[in-house]
Design a protein around this motif. Structure first.
Motif, PDB file in Angstrom:
ATOM      1  N   PRO A 288       0.837  -1.202   0.000  1.00 48.94           N
ATOM      2  CA  PRO A 288       0.000   0.000   0.000  1.00 48.94           C
ATOM      3  C   PRO A 288       0.871   1.252   0.000  1.00 48.94           C
ATOM      4  N   ARG A 289       0.347   2.315  -0.573  1.00 49.28           N
ATOM      5  CA  ARG A 289       1.069   3.593  -0.530  1.00 49.28           C
ATOM      6  C   ARG A 289       1.020   4.092   0.903  1.00 49.28           C
ATOM      7  N   VAL A 290       2.154   4.542   1.379  1.00 49.26           N
ATOM      8  CA  VAL A 290       2.257   4.986   2.760  1.00 49.26           C
ATOM      9  C   VAL A 290       3.265   6.123   2.803  1.00 49.26           C
ATOM     10  N   SER A 291       3.040   7.060   3.691  1.00 50.34           N
ATOM     11  CA  SER A 291       4.012   8.138   3.852  1.00 50.34           C
ATOM     12  C   SER A 291       5.145   7.669   4.768  1.00 50.34           C
ATOM     13  N   LEU A 292       6.255   8.358   4.694  1.00 48.98           N
ATOM     14  CA  LEU A 292       7.362   8.023   5.575  1.00 48.98           C
ATOM     15  C   LEU A 292       6.966   8.234   7.038  1.00 48.98           C
ATOM     16  N   THR A 293       6.143   9.218   7.310  1.00 48.26           N
ATOM     17  CA  THR A 293       5.668   9.455   8.678  1.00 48.26           C
ATOM     18  C   THR A 293       4.836   8.272   9.168  1.00 48.26           C
ATOM     19  N   GLN A 294       3.944   7.778   8.322  1.00 52.23           N
ATOM     20  CA  GLN A 294       3.120   6.615   8.694  1.00 52.23           C
ATOM     21  C   GLN A 294       3.986   5.373   8.899  1.00 52.23           C
ATOM     22  N   LEU A 295       4.932   5.162   8.007  1.00 54.55           N
ATOM     23  CA  LEU A 295       5.798   3.993   8.119  1.00 54.55           C
ATOM     24  C   LEU A 295       6.654   4.074   9.377  1.00 54.55           C
ATOM     25  N   THR A 296       7.173   5.254   9.662  1.00 53.43           N
ATOM     26  CA  THR A 296       7.996   5.432  10.865  1.00 53.43           C
ATOM     27  C   THR A 296       7.191   5.095  12.117  1.00 53.43           C
ATOM     28  N   ALA A 297       5.972   5.598  12.192  1.00 53.45           N
ATOM     29  CA  ALA A 297       5.123   5.317  13.358  1.00 53.45           C
ATOM     30  C   ALA A 297       4.832   3.826  13.473  1.00 53.45           C
ATOM     31  N   ALA A 298       4.518   3.188  12.352  1.00 57.79           N
ATOM     32  CA  ALA A 298       4.221   1.751  12.375  1.00 57.79           C
ATOM     33  C   ALA A 298       5.447   0.949  12.799  1.00 57.79           C
ATOM     34  N   LEU A 299       6.611   1.325  12.319  1.00 59.75           N
ATOM     35  CA  LEU A 299       7.836   0.624  12.720  1.00 59.75           C
ATOM     36  C   LEU A 299       8.070   0.760  14.214  1.00 59.75           C
ATOM     37  N   ARG A 300       7.986   1.974  14.710  1.00 62.76           N
ATOM     38  CA  ARG A 300       8.254   2.211  16.136  1.00 62.76           C
ATOM     39  C   ARG A 300       7.270   1.458  17.026  1.00 62.76           C
ATOM     40  N   GLU A 301       6.037   1.337  16.586  1.00 62.92           N
ATOM     41  CA  GLU A 301       5.038   0.578  17.349  1.00 62.92           C
ATOM     42  C   GLU A 301       5.266  -0.928  17.246  1.00 62.92           C
ATOM     43  N   SER A 302       6.032  -1.355  16.258  1.00 61.29           N
ATOM     44  CA  SER A 302       6.214  -2.790  15.977  1.00 61.29           C
ATOM     45  C   SER A 302       7.491  -3.378  16.541  1.00 61.29           C
ATOM     46  N   TRP A 303       8.455  -2.545  16.946  1.00 61.00           N
ATOM     47  CA  TRP A 303       9.711  -3.056  17.477  1.00 61.00           C
ATOM     48  C   TRP A 303       9.499  -3.800  18.778  1.00 61.00           C
ATOM     49  N   GLY A 304      10.233  -4.856  18.953  1.00 58.49           N
ATOM     50  CA  GLY A 304      10.202  -5.615  20.199  1.00 58.49           C
ATOM     51  C   GLY A 304      11.423  -6.503  20.272  1.00 58.49           C
ATOM     52  N   PRO A 305      11.586  -7.216  21.352  1.00 57.02           N
ATOM     53  CA  PRO A 305      12.745  -8.108  21.455  1.00 57.02           C
ATOM     54  C   PRO A 305      12.732  -9.203  20.391  1.00 57.02           C
ATOM     55  N   ASP A 306      11.553  -9.550  19.878  1.00 60.54           N
ATOM     56  CA  ASP A 306      11.484 -10.599  18.854  1.00 60.54           C
ATOM     57  C   ASP A 306      11.788 -10.082  17.450  1.00 60.54           C
ATOM     58  N   THR A 307      11.952  -8.758  17.274  1.00 62.59           N
ATOM     59  CA  THR A 307      12.364  -8.187  15.988  1.00 62.59           C
ATOM     60  C   THR A 307      13.793  -7.660  16.060  1.00 62.59           C
ATOM     61  N   CYS A 308      14.431  -7.889  17.169  1.00 61.09           N
ATOM     62  CA  CYS A 308      15.774  -7.401  17.481  1.00 61.09           C
ATOM     63  C   CYS A 308      16.837  -8.402  17.020  1.00 61.09           C
TER      64      CYS A 308
END
Length: 125
Positions: free
Chosen positions: A2-22
């Motif tokens: 989907p088309r997404v802005s860098l602001t939207q992607l940044t927010a989604a990434l930050r909400e998605s980080w966890g020890p299991d993505t580290c």
């Protein structure tokens, strides 16, 4: 994708980080207070999924000794995007800059990337 802005992607990434993505070597130092710790490679590849451009890698040095690598993005318009630079303490210095090809085939972070990419896709769809 989907088309997404860098602001939207940044927010989604930050909400998605966890020890299991580290990155496995950074799990013991990952905290909610420093959620970008160990997320650079997987994050850079997810950004690449949505915006293309180049992957960039530098070296992390502590006391003049290389201890790790750090990844970020160079977008097609020439903009550097480093969403995980805040993970480093003042003792850790990122030096150098090499454009690297996107990994193909199996890598040591496939599981972590899959978790992160799926979470981000769910948040922005």
């Amino acid at each position: 994708m989907p088309r997404v802005s860098l602001t939207q992607l940044t927010a989604a990434l930050r909400e998605s980080w966890g020890p299991d993505t580290c990155a496995p070597e950074d799990v013991s130092s990952w905290t909610e207070a420093n959620p970008s710790r160990g997320q650079c490679a997987t994050t850079a590849i997810v950004v690449h999924d949505y915006f293309g451009g180049d992957l960039v890698r530098g070296e992390v040095h502590v006391g003049g000794v290389q201890v790790d690598y750090h990844w970020w993005n160079l977008l097609p318009d020439g903009t550097d995007i480093d969403l995980t630079r805040t993970q480093f303490s003042s003792d850790e210095k990122v030096t150098g800059r090499v454009v690297i090809p996107r990994p193909t085939g199996a890598t040591r972070l496939d599981r972590e990337y899959a978790f992160l990419a799926n979470r981000v896709a769910t948040k922005i769809s």
